[in-house]
Design a protein around this motif. Sequence first.
Motif, PDB file in Angstrom:
ATOM      1  N   LEU A   1       0.828  -1.207   0.000  1.00 28.97           N
ATOM      2  CA  LEU A   1       0.000   0.000   0.000  1.00 28.97           C
ATOM      3  C   LEU A   1       0.867   1.263   0.000  1.00 28.97           C
ATOM      4  N   PHE A   2       2.083   1.139   0.511  1.00 29.13           N
ATOM      5  CA  PHE A   2       2.972   2.301   0.524  1.00 29.13           C
ATOM      6  C   PHE A   2       3.563   2.569  -0.850  1.00 29.13           C
TER       7      PHE A   2
ATOM      8  N   ASN B   1      -2.216   3.601  -8.613  1.00 28.05           N
ATOM      9  CA  ASN B   1      -3.472   4.130  -8.085  1.00 28.05           C
ATOM     10  C   ASN B   1      -3.749   5.591  -8.416  1.00 28.05           C
ATOM     11  N   LEU B   2      -2.745   6.330  -8.856  1.00 31.20           N
ATOM     12  CA  LEU B   2      -3.027   7.714  -9.234  1.00 31.20           C
ATOM     13  C   LEU B   2      -3.812   7.771 -10.544  1.00 31.20           C
ATOM     14  N   ASP B   3      -3.838   6.686 -11.252  1.00 36.02           N
ATOM     15  CA  ASP B   3      -4.637   6.615 -12.464  1.00 36.02           C
ATOM     16  C   ASP B   3      -6.122   6.663 -12.093  1.00 36.02           C
ATOM     17  N   ILE B   4      -6.909   7.371 -12.890  1.00 35.99           N
ATOM     18  CA  ILE B   4      -8.275   7.617 -12.425  1.00 35.99           C
ATOM     19  C   ILE B   4      -9.169   6.380 -12.441  1.00 35.99           C
TER      20      ILE B   4
ATOM     21  N   MET C   1       3.913  -2.880 -10.849  1.00 32.19           N
ATOM     22  CA  MET C   1       3.370  -2.692 -12.192  1.00 32.19           C
ATOM     23  C   MET C   1       1.848  -2.839 -12.214  1.00 32.19           C
TER      24      MET C   1
ATOM     25  N   PHE D   1       2.027   1.691  -4.102  1.00 34.54           N
ATOM     26  CA  PHE D   1       1.236   1.489  -5.323  1.00 34.54           C
ATOM     27  C   PHE D   1       0.762   2.785  -5.991  1.00 34.54           C
ATOM     28  N   ASN D   2       1.387   3.913  -5.663  1.00 33.74           N
ATOM     29  CA  ASN D   2       0.914   5.179  -6.218  1.00 33.74           C
ATOM     30  C   ASN D   2       0.938   5.233  -7.741  1.00 33.74           C
ATOM     31  N   ASN D   3       1.977   4.695  -8.342  1.00 31.52           N
ATOM     32  CA  ASN D   3       2.044   4.794  -9.804  1.00 31.52           C
ATOM     33  C   ASN D   3       0.871   4.070 -10.464  1.00 31.52           C
TER      34      ASN D   3
ATOM     35  N   GLU E   1      -9.345   2.898  -7.961  1.00 31.24           N
ATOM     36  CA  GLU E   1      -9.780   3.539  -6.727  1.00 31.24           C
ATOM     37  C   GLU E   1      -8.814   3.195  -5.584  1.00 31.24           C
ATOM     38  N   THR E   2      -8.573   4.179  -4.720  1.00 28.88           N
ATOM     39  CA  THR E   2      -7.799   3.889  -3.515  1.00 28.88           C
ATOM     40  C   THR E   2      -8.774   3.791  -2.346  1.00 28.88           C
TER      41      THR E   2
END
Lengths: 943, 183
Positions: B12-13, B19-22, B54, B15-17, B25-26
């Motif tokens: 969870l720390f 989850n920032l995709d619209i 990825m 996965f931004n690359n 959902e986070t």
Amino acid sequence: MSAAALDRQIRPIYDALDTGSNKSAIVACNKLLKKYPKNDLIKALKALALVRSQKVEESLVLCDEVLESKPTNDGVLTAMMHVLRGLGRQKDMVAMFEDAFKQQPNNEELGTQTFFANVRATNWKAAQQIATKMHKQFQESRYLYWTVICVILQAKEPGTSSDMRSLLFRLAHRLLESSATPSYLSSERFCLHLTVLRELGMYEEAEKLLDGEIGKIICSASLVCNQIRRDIWKLQGRALDEGKLAESKILEKNRNWLEFLVVLDATFSYFTLENDPTDEDRTDCLDAVKKAEKLFSEVAEEDGFRDRSGHLALLELENRARKYAVSCDSNRLLALMQQYFGNFGDKACCYEDLKPYVALSGEEFEKWSVFLASVPTTFTTTEELRRLINALKLTRYTLSTSDITIEAESERAALYTKYYLAGLKLGLNLPSSELQPADDLAILTGNSYVLLWKISNNEIYLFRAISLLEFALIKSPQSFQSRLILIRLYRLLGAPSMALEHYRALRIKQIQHDTLSHLVLTRASTFSLSSTGDLTLASECLEATQIYLSNSQETGDYIVRAFTTEKYSQIPEFIYFEEQLENSLQRDMVKIEHLRMRLTHELISSDIIDMELIELKFIFDRTHHDNRDFQILPDYQPQGVETLNDQTLLFQKSSGNGWLATFLRLYIRILQQASDLDDAVEEKLLIGDRPKQNADPEKQLPLKDRLLIRHEVELAELTADELLLVDFAHALADWLESFHNYTRPPPHVVLAEAARQTELKTGHPLKGVEIPPADGFSNGNGKKNEEPPPIREPPELVVKYFSTMKSRLSEALDELSIAELLHLATLAQEAFLIFTIETLRFKPASVVKVNKLGSLVANFKNIKADALALLKEASAILLEISERFDVSGSRKAFMDACSQLTEIEEIGYEFVSSIGKKMYDSRKKVLEGVGKGITKLSTTYSA
Amino acid sequence: MSIVRPFSASDLFRFNNINLDIWTETYGIAFYFTYLSRWPDLCAVQEDPNGRLMGYVIGKAEGQGLEWHGHVTALTVAPEYRRLGLARKMMDFLELVSDDIYKAFFVDLYVRCANNIAIEMYERMGYSVYRRVKEYYGTLGVGKGGRDEEDAFDMRKPLSRDKDKRSIRENGRDFIVNAQSVS
Ligand SMILES: CC(C)(COP(=O)(O)OP(=O)(O)OC[C@H]1O[C@@H](n2cnc3c(N)ncnc32)[C@H](O)[C@@H]1OP(=O)(O)O)[C@@H](O)C(=O)NCCC(=O)NCCS
């Protein structure tokens, strides 16, 4: 009245609690308590409603009453569990359940709850003992496994010695042996069993399990078990076996890259670190290389473009063969790279894939460059466009320092822009929710402009960068990568509200607050307008902190649940996660920023001082984890220069543990001096458990000594002006320490006052505190027997601070960026507030008189006058500059800087001008706000 | 190339690359931990050799009797790693575990009726629409998809245990149910 009737009356209380109507819950409880004044359940529910309405003191009274009755009733225990959690009293919760279980040793549910209470409190030893007892009593095999995992968790605690560790693992092994059922009945139990064998190095026994029919089946579908199997084989030195197994898996179409890595490792396992390779080793390896090459080539051929694994494995094989000097063909690596580019150049990840191999030199490098240069720069499909992008990125990555000049880099930026605009044509029909295929070219341009800014130190390149990236966002509103760069650039440019706007558009949620809030909250007090009542950034801090609350409220539940569902593989992971988030570096960096903002907003009083002091002391005992995500910034800079992340850090400083530790020491020291709470008092007043002892030797030192520690590496994370502030604050504290200690009322007086307050509030006396009969000290101002410490002149660092800052301000005025200017001004303001906190105690004339501190206090006057003079000037400068942005001249500077962009038809003058306006408006707002805030604070604390 | 490994809480720390995709959902901690504490073997990530995430898949197993099935709750790949077959690999994995370990009859998933890319992809992987669920999603507020944006297709693929392929049907698109009637 019957139990059922009582039940019916209690139900609405639960309903009220469930819906968060704590007030009506309290009212309902009070009504029922009149009828049943001794009923523990009603008391417990009332305590819960009180805790949830922040009425801690009142709740404590009820809570202690219920605990004294040693409850065993399920409903009471559950309600009390929530109360005690709300109060942070894990220890009492454990004791409550243990008492209950002792009274009813046959109650399995109570046993389970007692076990879980210990799990929540991370008391693994106690949990182990309960699980053992439960296993004996109830004969459930899962309790045996609970015992085992608790033993393992004990072994893994940082404080466990290595002897103890192996002792514990041997115990775990004996327990597993004693099990009536084999572990392979469940993959999770099996996995736990393997973990123990791995720790003990009992590979043969592990082999028996793994090579068995069931073992194989489990490993084939459980990624976790397979991971441990892999580890064990590796530790066992079965590289070749492992290689064979991996090979067969690859042949069965498994394309997990791990399998390829295993084959690669096996291929080169003939070379060990210890021995120089013999000729025989070399021949063996050569054979293995040939075999692997055959395997990978077949895979590559079979998969074609569908999977990169075989192709990349060939590259990696050749690269390693070169390293070990067993490559047969010196041209092969380059040929493979070109081939790879040919096959996968149209995939976005091609750049990352090839990056590890591009460290070529001499002729090879020349050839590679020529190859990349030959990639067509015109395109009609997205595939062709992506090829070009990859070629550009790869070329950029290996630029040499001599290639990085303002001229050459400007040309590159222009070229990227040109391709970008052409590339947009390919995405004309995409819906706005899709990313543009050309986005990366805008990001490359952004990278290029940032590099230009770094080498020229000229802001105009940042103006261009924001104009272009803003344009890219119009075309591709979901391009979070463009946004990330913009957030950084707007902060560098001193336009924080624009940074915040983009940050909000990222729709950061939940855990992302921990990993990404650094983007806008690092050193956010520089831009804070809290002093003027604008709490935008301060509330951003609070919002970012919600996730830590969820962590402490929720994660424990899932750790417990993983025991219930027997997902042993998850338990250590959940615990680690909880710990990592609880002790997050970002969490406490935000805390410091929030404190700095708070001090500019709220009137400084002993309430704030005491509250913040207690909180900071808690934080000071943590060992922090850095969970911040810096990788997320899209970095396409040449390998020899700083990364985009480093380049765009505010004030060029990366701050982390050292920065936090320094600011914690500073504020704890200042607040502690200003506070009347000494350790003895705090001990009595504190509700909830103390944090667990930290094993770090530095953290074992007395707090007093810890506050004085200075590590150069830590200070290196500070800007020069922050360092000045730190030195100022410590010098001030050194000077005033003895006077604080002399003047501070003695603990019993402070406690008596606290008890009086509590009694006023709750109608109950404060537990454990006896109010001594009134004596001459009770107002804290009584005459002392001893003489005050000798008055000394203020130290040089204190006296000179404000005048130093003043000359820094005027000398550097033309060289400083807006952000740096704000940095200086807000730090000067902070120094003034620190001075205010430090001298607060000596304000009442009576205190000065009684303690004979007149000549000390006389010194304050001059210092304060210097401070006020500086602040006045700083404020005036900020306001003056903010007005400049109204003048068209400064706006013209922006337009001139972006003339190349305004000439581009698609972008246009209007657009660029609107971006410039927004940036200047944002600057103006922050300069004006900070400037006015400084004046406001000067007035507030001038007397 | 990609490494397939279990989804770990600490991911969870990182996965931004993704989850920032619209389209991704986070959720709160509770969401991920509910899955990890019950079906850790149906959750996996893919990472590159440098440890960069990825994509990931999160799934569960549920249902009574013949409805016992594997369910794909989230499947996502970071934009820069798309079209490399990662989604396919993760679906293969989830189907394997649903089939071998859970002995499920089928695997199913929900997808926005407007998400044509995903629908086509699943169809190519052997999934077919079983029914349309009305107002399953909140609105994203981006496209003009109208009802297709809020409605979901429930898509299914039979596993080896469902020999007679009783878990699927033709013309599933015409079977419309309310969101309340599905779990
Ligand atoms: C949908 C998604 C998961 C696909 O991931 P992926 O790793 O790129 O997919 P794969 O490479 O495994 O593609 C498998 C097949 O799906 C189809 N497909 C995938 N993406 C496609 C696209 N953009 N256009 C057309 N077909 C596509 C293709 O048939 C592809 O096979 P092929 O490449 O051999 O032609 C990814 O685009 C994504 O994460 N989207 C956002 C989240 C989402 O929508 N999730 C699904 C909702 S349940």
